[in-house]
Write a protein that holds these residues in place. Structure first.
Motif, PDB file in Angstrom:
ATOM      1  N   LEU A  63       0.868  -1.182   0.000  1.00 35.43           N
ATOM      2  CA  LEU A  63       0.000   0.000   0.000  1.00 35.43           C
ATOM      3  C   LEU A  63       0.902   1.228   0.000  1.00 35.43           C
ATOM      4  N   VAL A  64       0.685   2.116  -0.963  1.00 34.48           N
ATOM      5  CA  VAL A  64       1.594   3.248  -1.192  1.00 34.48           C
ATOM      6  C   VAL A  64       0.832   4.560  -1.075  1.00 34.48           C
ATOM      7  N   ALA A  65       1.369   5.484  -0.281  1.00 35.74           N
ATOM      8  CA  ALA A  65       0.838   6.845  -0.210  1.00 35.74           C
ATOM      9  C   ALA A  65       1.506   7.684  -1.285  1.00 35.74           C
ATOM     10  N   VAL A  66       0.718   8.425  -2.049  1.00 38.82           N
ATOM     11  CA  VAL A  66       1.271   9.291  -3.093  1.00 38.82           C
ATOM     12  C   VAL A  66       0.739  10.713  -2.900  1.00 38.82           C
ATOM     13  N   GLY A  67       1.278  11.637  -3.695  1.00 39.31           N
ATOM     14  CA  GLY A  67       0.819  13.030  -3.609  1.00 39.31           C
ATOM     15  C   GLY A  67       1.089  13.639  -2.247  1.00 39.31           C
ATOM     16  N   GLY A  68       0.131  14.463  -1.777  1.00 37.47           N
ATOM     17  CA  GLY A  68       0.305  15.144  -0.495  1.00 37.47           C
ATOM     18  C   GLY A  68       0.425  14.184   0.667  1.00 37.47           C
ATOM     19  N   TYR A  69      -0.341  13.108   0.638  1.00 40.18           N
ATOM     20  CA  TYR A  69      -0.227  12.103   1.698  1.00 40.18           C
ATOM     21  C   TYR A  69       1.156  11.458   1.665  1.00 40.18           C
ATOM     22  N   GLY A  70       1.680  11.235   0.465  1.00 36.71           N
ATOM     23  CA  GLY A  70       3.026  10.689   0.337  1.00 36.71           C
ATOM     24  C   GLY A  70       4.068  11.613   0.949  1.00 36.71           C
ATOM     25  N   ARG A  71       3.860  12.903   0.873  1.00 36.17           N
ATOM     26  CA  ARG A  71       4.789  13.867   1.480  1.00 36.17           C
ATOM     27  C   ARG A  71       4.573  14.011   2.982  1.00 36.17           C
ATOM     28  N   GLY A  72       3.549  13.351   3.507  1.00 38.26           N
ATOM     29  CA  GLY A  72       3.255  13.470   4.933  1.00 38.26           C
ATOM     30  C   GLY A  72       2.619  14.792   5.292  1.00 38.26           C
ATOM     31  N   GLU A  73       1.898  15.395   4.317  1.00 38.40           N
ATOM     32  CA  GLU A  73       1.286  16.713   4.539  1.00 38.40           C
ATOM     33  C   GLU A  73      -0.235  16.577   4.564  1.00 38.40           C
ATOM     34  N   LEU A  74      -0.748  15.906   5.564  1.00 35.22           N
ATOM     35  CA  LEU A  74      -2.191  15.718   5.652  1.00 35.22           C
ATOM     36  C   LEU A  74      -2.836  16.868   6.403  1.00 35.22           C
ATOM     37  N   SER A  75      -3.689  17.623   5.706  1.00 36.47           N
ATOM     38  CA  SER A  75      -4.515  18.638   6.357  1.00 36.47           C
ATOM     39  C   SER A  75      -5.766  17.948   6.902  1.00 36.47           C
ATOM     40  N   PRO A  76      -6.514  18.608   7.788  1.00 39.49           N
ATOM     41  CA  PRO A  76      -7.663  17.958   8.420  1.00 39.49           C
ATOM     42  C   PRO A  76      -8.651  17.321   7.459  1.00 39.49           C
TER      43      PRO A  76
END
Length: 817
Positions: free
Chosen positions: A66-79
């Protein structure tokens, strides 16, 4: 809550435990910004990892991740951020098993109400899709494993980065075009009153694009301030998500105070200024980066031909073309000459900027930074050369903007002009204004540069344009504050005492011509005399005329038109005559035109209103005629209630009144004697669509006058059907009596929020006070109406002071109700 507690709860309780831990994390006021985004990403990782592990066992699938990409991949989760997930597999599992695995992951995410962007692919499929879809490739550049086969993810990352670097000469121009198209649609974040923090130019999308350029190894963005700018925009988006409870990136007016409070800022203006500064940093980095990308690509395309021409591998020296002392052009940019010594030449920043603007070239990042770090401050007052270079920079036209922004980005402008700091990135909460205060001032200088042939002192015009709103950073009337600042700045720049006085006058009275022309009766000698007294000389009037036009053109499309330009030109012509010694005589009552007399006779004959509509055009020298409005002529037997009835009918037909003139003539009646006929000559424009037929206007006017058409009720129905959009609460209306406004009438000025039927309400209120309206001068700027009414008593004389004040108070009370 500690990280261990969050993990334990998420694992033990499943989705509900994750949701509770997530809620607690978002409600922690002590943790915000990057730590909260990282904690939210970590919490989500742990939940999804456990979910993925269980799902793999249940679906009996191996060789997956399971791979996080985009903003989630960068660890930048906003609310309220989307979760961008890729289910990566090695192709060994059958389609049914893979579908079961995906369902066991996606459905729990959806059940929690989280937005999800998902895909299921092999590494080969992921690379193929990335090669076809630039957005997919950009997302994969930030791929990060959440759970499963780490080697599978590492292999994909390595391959995707290699593909990106190998294909950079082809994909980067595509990314550049994508960014430009988005900027065209969304506008510039640093100037928008309701900016999209993600999509607008200078927003989070552009910051991500800069990361992609850096990953290509072809070029890199200026790093100074970029990480902090990105953090500012992400923090603002977090606060926006928390205050609205929605996944939105648009910073709407009605939410800005709440977002500011969430961030611990003073107010919405402080928020916008912080966001604008961050966007400006990203925008400037974007300009510099894409310029470098294009330079490198251009150089690569030329290199084989150069080698062939040189017959070997010898690298040619870049061509350097002198532009000014210490300044040369190299590779399409302005750079410092090898012999330049900024530490000994304090005029060099202005000389380099002027040379860049005059040649239409950008000034290189390295040159600006060297100038910012090594150049000594200019002596005060400035030497003549420095002043002349500033004038040259301001007079270069459109190319001035990019050069000015480059100096601004490295702090050189505020070093040259310390008072600039107060207007820097300052928002203007007026829909008429396109730009922030500082950019508006630069735009005004750009517009003024095209008008310099009309004035005897173009240098004074350019400086006044640059400084005319400099007082907006201070409390009180910005024109008054600006006069003082302009005196100091002009003296600092090195102008003599006489020139300083002219610049100060221009700044203090930069609104005089437009406000007088659109709100006062130009046939009244008192109006023209008051302007002449303020201006004082023909040369200052000439400069003020050009400054008025430049200011309006730089404000936005709603601030200038042929109609406004013709009014200002008429006023300037009359004032120039007074300054030349030609004192205008008191005006005689204007004789009706042939058409007005014809309409008046017809109205008296039938005892009802008659009217005519005529399009009016203006033909500037050497140009095609363009419309300046439509003249509406109305004649009807003298009776009360004419102004509110006519204004109400026009409002119902969505016609905007720009100017109104009312007069009365006496005509012989059939029974002997005379009868009064009212003549209304109004300039109107359709809000949208075409003009209504004159017959329909006349029929509704007849009904309004006889009481069978309830205008207030009809206007109320229309307003109820189209409720106003929420936004900033408009200030209350204000009604004042203009001091020494006219010798012929009392001038009552109304400032209020523009709305359908406003003129109708004003007319009814004035009728209720038993005053007669001689003429009306209507001006609308954005959502603000600024109208002037020349009124008299029943005897035709100006109102006594006490009666005028009482009328103004009564009118204000009606408008506030």
């Amino acid at each position: 809550m500690t990280s261990l507690e969050v993990t334990t709860e998420a694992e033990d309780s499943g989705p509900s435990g994750y949701a509770a831990a997530r809620l607690r994390l978002l409600n922690e006021k002590e943790q915000s910004g990057p730590p909260r985004r990282a904690a939210l990403a970590k919490l989500t990782d742990e939940w999804l990892s456990a979910l993925f592990t269980t799902a793999c066992l249940e679906a009996k699938v191996r060789g997956a991740a399971l791979v996080a990409v985009g903003g989630y991949g960068r660890g930048e989760l906003s609310p309220r951020s989307d979760l961008d997930l890729l289910l990566l597999h090695d192709g060994s599992a059958d389609a049914r098993s893979l579908a079961g695995l995906a369902d066991r992951i996606w459905y729990p995410v959806w059940d929690l109400g989280l937005a999800l962007d998902h895909s299921v692919r092999t590494p080969g499929e992921a690379r193929k899709t990335a090669g076809e879809d630039l957005k997919v490739q950009l997302g994969l550049l930030d791929a990060r494993p959440v759970g499963g086969d780490l080697g599978l993810v590492a292999g994909l990352r390595t391959a995707v980065l290699a593909d990106w670097r190998n294909q950079a000469p082809k994909r980067l121009p595509e990314l550049d075009e994508l960014c430009r198209e988005r900027a065209e649609r969304q506008g510039e974040l640093q100037f928008l009153l309701e900016p999209d923090l993600k999509e607008a130019r200078g927003g989070l999308r552009d910051a991500t694009a800069l990361r992609a350029v850096a990953a290509s190894w072809l070029a890199d963005a200026p790093r100074e301030g970029l990480a902090e700018a990105r953090r500012t925009l992400l923090d603002a988006r977090d606060a926006l998500h928390l205050t609205t409870g929605r996944a939105t990136d648009r910073l709407a007016l009605q939410e800005q105070d709440q977002v500011a409070a969430e961030l611990g800022l003073l107010d919405a203006d402080a928020l916008l200024r912080q966001v604008y500064e961050a966007a400006r940093t990203v925008s400037y980095a974007t300009d510099v980066t894409w310029r470098e990308v294009n330079r490198v690509l251009r150089s690569r395309s030329m290199r084989p031909r150069l080698r062939a021409m040189l017959g070997g591998g010898r690298r040619p020296e870049p061509e350097r073309t002198p532009l000014a002392e210490g300044v040369v052009e190299q590779d399409g940019e302005v750079v410092l000459a090898r012999a330049a010594k900024p530490e000994r030449d304090p005029v060099l920043p202005l000389r380099a900027a002027a040379a860049a603007a005059q040649s239409g070239l950008p000034i290189s990042l390295h040159a600006v930074r060297r100038l910012a770090t090594t150049t000594r401050p200019l002596p005060v007052p400035w030497p003549a050369e420095a002043r002349e270079e500033l004038i040259t920079l301001l007079g270069a036209g459109e190319s001035t903007v990019g050069v000015w922004e480059a100096l601004e980005a490295e702090g050189l402008i505020t070093r040259l002009l310390p008072d600039w700091e107060r207007v820097r990135c300052r928002p203007q909460r007026n829909a008429v204004h396109t730009w922030t205060v500082d950019r508006h001032l630069v735009e005004a200088a750009v517009k003024a540069s095209s008008l310099t042939r009309r004035v005897g002192r173009p240098d004074l015009l350019l400086i006044a344009a640059l400084l005319h709103d400099i007082g907006k950073g201070w409390p009180g009337d910005h024109s008054v504050a600006g006069e003082t600042i302009a005196r100091d700045v002009a003296a600092r720049i090195g102008f003599d005492r006489g020139d300083v006085a002219v610049i100060a006058t221009l700044v203090r009275h930069h609104l005089l011509l437009i406000e007088t022309a659109t709100r006062r009766d130009l046939d009244d000698p008192a109006t023209v005399a008051s302007v002449a007294e303020v201006v004082g000389s023909a040369s200052t009037l000439e400069l003020l005329h050009a400054l008025t036009e430049a200011d309006a053109l730089a404000t936005g499309p709603a601030a200038w038109s042929s109609w406004r330009g013709s009014l200002v030109a008429d006023l300037v012509k009359r004032v120039a005559a007074v300054l030349a010694g030609n004192v205008p005589a008191e005006p005689e009552p204007a004789a009706p035109s042939a058409e007005q007399e014809r309409l008046a006779i017809e109205a008296l004959r039938i005892g009802e209103p008659v009217l005519a509509l005529h399009a009016q055009t203006e033909q500037p020298a050497g140009e095609e005629p363009e419309p300046v409005g439509v003249e509406l002529l109305i004649a009807l037997p003298d009776q009360p209630g004419v102004l509110p009835a006519a204004a109400g009918v026009l409002a119902l037909h969505r016609l905007t009144v720009r100017a109104a003139d009312l007069s009365s003539i006496d005509l012989p009646s059939e029974l002997g004697g005379t009868s009064g006929v009212l003549l209304l000559s109004w300039r109107v424009a359709a809000e949208y669509g075409s003009l209504p037929q004159a017959a329909r206007l006349r029929a509704d006017l007849v009904r309004a006058l006889d009481g069978s058409l309830d205008i207030p009720a009809r206007l109320a129905e229309r307003e109820a059907a189209y409720p106003r959009r929420r936004g900033v609460q408009a200030p209350p209306p204000r009604v004042t009596v203009a001091a020494a406004g006219s010798s012929l009438a009392t001038v009552i000025e109304v400032r209020a929020q523009d709305a359908p039927g406003l003129l109708h309400r004003i007319g009814r209120a004035l009728e209720g006070e038993a005053v007669r309206v001689r003429s009306a001068h209507v001006s609308t700027l954005g959502s603000n109406a600024v109208d002037a009414f020349y009124v008299t008593g029943p005897d035709g004389a100006p109102l006594p002071a006490e009666e005028a004040a009482r009328t103004a108070r009564a009118l204000e009370a009606v408008l506030r109700a």
